[in-house]
Design a protein around this motif. Structure first.
Motif, mmCIF file in Angstrom:
data_model
loop_
_atom_site.group_PDB
_atom_site.id
_atom_site.type_symbol
_atom_site.label_atom_id
_atom_site.label_comp_id
_atom_site.label_asym_id
_atom_site.label_seq_id
_atom_site.Cartn_x
_atom_site.Cartn_y
_atom_site.Cartn_z
ATOM 1 N N LYS A 142 8.308 4.765 10.609
ATOM 2 C CA LYS A 142 7.543 4.073 11.660
ATOM 3 C C LYS A 142 7.054 5.124 12.655
ATOM 4 O O LYS A 142 7.814 5.997 13.070
ATOM 5 N N ASN B 238 3.518 -1.405 12.159
ATOM 6 C CA ASN B 238 3.608 -1.227 10.707
ATOM 7 C C ASN B 238 4.750 -0.294 10.347
ATOM 8 O O ASN B 238 5.102 0.602 11.118
ATOM 9 N N TYR C 138 6.273 1.985 6.791
ATOM 10 C CA TYR C 138 5.841 2.528 5.507
ATOM 11 C C TYR C 138 7.061 2.892 4.678
ATOM 12 O O TYR C 138 7.994 3.532 5.174
ATOM 13 N N SER D 151 -0.970 -2.155 16.195
ATOM 14 C CA SER D 151 -1.242 -1.600 14.871
ATOM 15 C C SER D 151 -2.014 -0.302 15.071
ATOM 16 O O SER D 151 -3.182 -0.318 15.450
#
Length: 209
Positions: free
Chosen positions: A165, A181, A183, A40
């Motif tokens: 990403k 993560n 988005y 992360s």
């Protein structure tokens, strides 16, 4: 038991070819002596503009255009975001920018923002982020060998247009970080814009290891 050799020394590979190879990203990067770590990431963040006008533009584009094709996603979603960033920071946006390092590292970067902290942006072919990240990682390796910049890390992002990403290359350690993560656009526009500005406006960046 030895490691399987993936790349043929006698063959030539374009950047986009790596997105087509039926091998794990980590195995492909091992051919270049680079390791892969999923984590992360704490991305640098700056948001020097009001994102609402861009959000409205993207929503209008989505209402007008069916983002089913790569060209539609590029024109309706990716380019407006990158244009907004480059216009504010007064940096050029290189599109289909040719970079050849050697026969294993050749082709064109989809988008390249040449600031002191350069940024690569890759369109994920067939909306496949996983394979798109493989291409991004290889292009970061190429950028590392191509540029003599003293920045310790190189950032990049792979996008389908509506999903983004991020990743980075620790140059000295030959280590790629892949952000776990993702988005979404337009809902996570503030996060994406903040990261794009944070990367391109900083000259000394650190990240979570």
């Amino acid at each position: 038991m030895g490691r399987t050799v993936i790349l043929d020394p006698a063959e030539s590979y374009t950047y986009s070819k790596y997105a087509e190879l039926p091998f794990d990203t980590a195995d492909i990067l091992a051919e270049f002596g680079v390791t892969l770590h999923n984590t992360s990431m704490q991305l640098p963040q700056q948001l020097p503009i009001d994102p609402e006008p861009l959000r409205v533009e993207l929503q209008e584009n989505l209402a007008l255009v069916d983002p089913a094709s790569e060209i539609a996603r590029r024109e309706a979603l990716i380019f407006p975001i990158l244009k907004t960033v480059c216009k504010f920071i007064q940096a050029p946006l290189k599109i289909e920018y040719p970079v050849r390092v050697n026969t294993w590292l050749r082709g064109s970067f989809d988008y390249f923002i040449p600031t002191p902290q350069s940024l690569l942006v890759i369109k994920a072919k067939n909306a496949d982020l996983a394979r798109g990240f493989t291409q991004l990682a290889v292009e970061l390796i190429a950028l590392d060998q191509w540029t003599d910049s003293s920045t310790p890390v190189l950032y990049g992002t792979v996008t389908t247009g509506d999903t983004w990403k991020f990743g980075l290359l620790h140059r000295q350690e030959k280590r790629i970080q892949k952000d776990i993560n993702t988005y979404a656009i337009p809902s996570d526009l503030n996060r994406v814009l903040s990261a794009l500005f944070g990367i391109t406006m900083n000259t000394s960046l650190t990240s979570t290891r």
